[in-house]
Write an enzyme that holds these catalytic residues in place. Structure first.
Site, PDB file in Angstrom:
ATOM      1  N   THR A  19      10.808 -13.332  -3.886  1.00  0.00           N
ATOM      2  CA  THR A  19      10.465 -12.700  -2.688  1.00  0.00           C
ATOM      3  C   THR A  19       9.790 -13.047  -1.100  1.00  0.00           C
ATOM      4  O   THR A  19       8.185 -13.921  -1.581  1.00  0.00           O
ATOM      5  CB  THR A  19      10.335 -10.740  -3.016  1.00  0.00           C
ATOM      6  N   HIS A  36       9.909  -5.906  -5.725  1.00  0.00           N
ATOM      7  CA  HIS A  36       9.347  -6.190  -4.469  1.00  0.00           C
ATOM      8  C   HIS A  36       8.677  -4.782  -4.111  1.00  0.00           C
ATOM      9  O   HIS A  36       9.551  -3.893  -3.709  1.00  0.00           O
ATOM     10  CB  HIS A  36       9.948  -6.681  -2.947  1.00  0.00           C
ATOM     11  N   CYS A  44       1.954  -5.257  -0.467  1.00  0.00           N
ATOM     12  CA  CYS A  44       3.558  -5.353  -2.197  1.00  0.00           C
ATOM     13  C   CYS A  44       3.007  -5.803  -2.973  1.00  0.00           C
ATOM     14  O   CYS A  44       2.507  -7.007  -2.540  1.00  0.00           O
ATOM     15  CB  CYS A  44       3.991  -5.825  -1.171  1.00  0.00           C
TER      16      CYS A  44
END
Lengths: 165, 212
Positions: free
Chosen positions: A26, A49, A32
Site C-alpha cells: 500500500t 489500509h 493512516c
C-alpha cells in the site's frame, strides 16, 4: 524476486489478502496505518489500509468497514481464516500513523495518527494476535510492502530511504 | 454507498465559479509575486473516491510540495496549493534567486527555502479564501499555512480525515494556474475540499436552492 509474482495493491480504506509468491503493498500512508496480519507457516498475509480508529465515530449510515481499525481487522482475520490460515499462527506488523503537518494547535483530526496506532494495537490484542514489529509516528509518508514468504515488511520513505522490519 | 453525484448542474456551475473566483484572485497574486503573466485553467468539480483524489496529483506515492490551510467559520474545509517538486524548485529559484534547492532532504534545510514555499502558499491560498469570502459573504477563518513535502497520498489523506467520518467521497474543486509564457513554466493546483455540510451553506449564500 520471482518473475511471476504479482504485487497486490491495497488502496486507502481498503484491504486484501495474498499468498506466496505474491506480495502485498500500500502506498502513501500518512496518518493512516498499514496493518499486516500473516501466517508464515501457511505463507499468507492480509493488509488493511486503516484511515480512522473506531467505527463508533462514523457519522454515516452505510459505513465502509474497511476504513476503521476495529472493523477492518475483524474482516481481515475472517478472510485469512476462510482462506486457510490458522488463527493461533497469526502474527502482525504495522507501519504509518505519521503527522504530516506540524500543527501547533489541535482539533482532533490532527492527532489521528497515534489514535489509529493505539486502536490497531487494541484490536490485535482483542484477537490475541501478537504484534511482532511496528514503525509508527514521525512525519514522513510511508509506502509498505509485505512478503508472506519471508515475513518481512519493507518500508519506504522519501527522506529517510528504506528499512525492513 | 451514497449517491455519487449529489449536485444539480446549476450547483456544479456555482462550485466552478467558486474555483474561478478563488484561483483567479490567487493567479493575480502569483503574477505580482514572480512578476510574470499567470494564466488559469477552467476549474473542474469532482466528486471522487479517496483513491481517485491521490490520482489527481499523479498517484499516492508521487512526491509533492503542498501547502495546506484549514478553513474554519461558516463553510469549513481545506485548501491545498500543490506543486510538483520540480515546480516548487523553480518557484523557489524565481523568488529567492537560489539555485539547486534540495526540497526532499530538507531536514537541515535552510529556513529561507521552507519559508519561501510556505509564504508563497500563504499568499496564494490567502487570496483564494479572501475572494471566496467576498463572493459568498460567508465568514471564513483560515489557519496558518502548513507545509509538507512528501508522498501525495500521505499529504492529501491528512485533509480527508474530517470528511472521511461522514462519507467515502471527497468534493474537490480543482483549478490549475500556470505561468503563461513558457511551456515548462510553473504550474500549481488549487484544491478546495469543502466539508460535506459546507456546500449547502455555499449554495445558500449565493441564493441557490440546496435541492437544485
Amino acid at each position: 524476486m520471482g518473475d511471476t509474482a504479482t504485487v497486490v495493491k491495497v488502496g486507502i480504506a481498503d484491504l486484501n489478502i495474498v499468498s506466496v509468491p505474491d506480495k502485498i503493498r500500500t502506498s502513501g500512508l500518512g496518518s493512516c496505518i498499514g496493518v499486516v496480519i500473516y501466517d508464515l507457516s501457511n505463507q499468507m498475509a492480509g493488509l488493511a489500509h486503516v484511515m480512522l480508529p473506531d467505527s463508533a465515530m462514523a457519522k454515516q449510515d452505510n459505513l465502509n468497514k474497511y476504513k476503521y481499525a476495529d472493523t477492518a481487522i475483524d474482516i481481515l482475520v475472517d478472510k485469512l481464516i476462510v482462506a486457510g490460515a490458522e488463527k493461533f499462527a497469526l502474527k502482525a506488523k504495522m507501519a504509518g500513523g505519521a503527522q504530516m503537518f506540524q500543527f501547533t494547535s489541535g482539533n482532533d483530526f490532527m492527532r489521528i495518527g497515534p489514535r489509529n496506532a493505539a486502536a490497531v494495537e487494541k484490536r490485535l490484542k482483542f484477537h490475541r494476535i501478537r504484534l511482532i514489529a511496528k514503525d509508527i509516528g514521525g512525519n514522513s509518508g510511508r509506502t509498505i510492502e509485505f512478503d508472506p514468504e519471508t515475513g518481512k515488511l519493507h518500508i519506504r520513505t522519501i527522506s529517510e530511504g528504506e528499512r525492513v522490519i | 454507498m451514497e449517491e455519487k453525484n449529489p449536485f444539480s448542474l446549476v450547483q456544479i456551475d456555482v462550485l466552478k465559479e467558486i474555483g474561478n473566483i478563488g484561483a483567479g484572485n490567487a493567479a493575480t497574486s502569483m503574477s505580482r509575486l514572480i512578476n510574470k503573466k499567470v494564466d488559469m485553467q477552467v476549474p473542474s468539480v469532482k466528486i471522487i473516491t479517496f483513491d481517485e483524489v491521490m490520482e489527481l496529483v499523479g498517484g499516492a506515492e508521487t512526491p509533492v510540495a503542498a501547502v495546506m490551510i484549514n478553513i474554519e467559520g461558516e463553510a469549513p474545509g481545506k485548501v491545498y496549493f500543490i506543486l510538483t517538486i520540480e515546480e516548487a524548485k523553480s518557484l523557489i529559484t524565481s523568488i529567492t534567486g537560489q539555485q539547486d534547492v534540495d526540497l526532499l532532504n530538507n531536514t537541515e534545510q535552510d529556513d529561507l527555502v521552507v519559508s519561501a514555499v510556505k509564504e508563497t502558499g500563504n499568499i496564494l491560498t490567502g487570496s483564494y479564501i479572501t475572494a471566496l469570502s467576498d463572493f459568498t459573504g460567508l465568514l471564513l477563518k483560515p489557519s496558518v499555512p502548513y507545509l509538507s513535502v512528501d508522498m501525495a497520498g500521505a499529504v492529501l489523506s491528512a485533509g480527508l480525515i474530517d470528511v472521511s467520518t461522514v462519507t467515502d467521497y471527497a468534493i474537490i474543486i480543482d483549478t490549475q494556474i500556470n505561468e503563461g509564457e513558457t511551456e515548462n513554466g510553473i504550474k500549481g493546483n488549487f484544491l478546495f475540499l469543502p466539508d460535506p455540510d459546507s456546500c449547502a451553506r455555499l449554495f445558500h449564500s449565493l441564493g441557490i436552492q440546496n435541492d437544485g
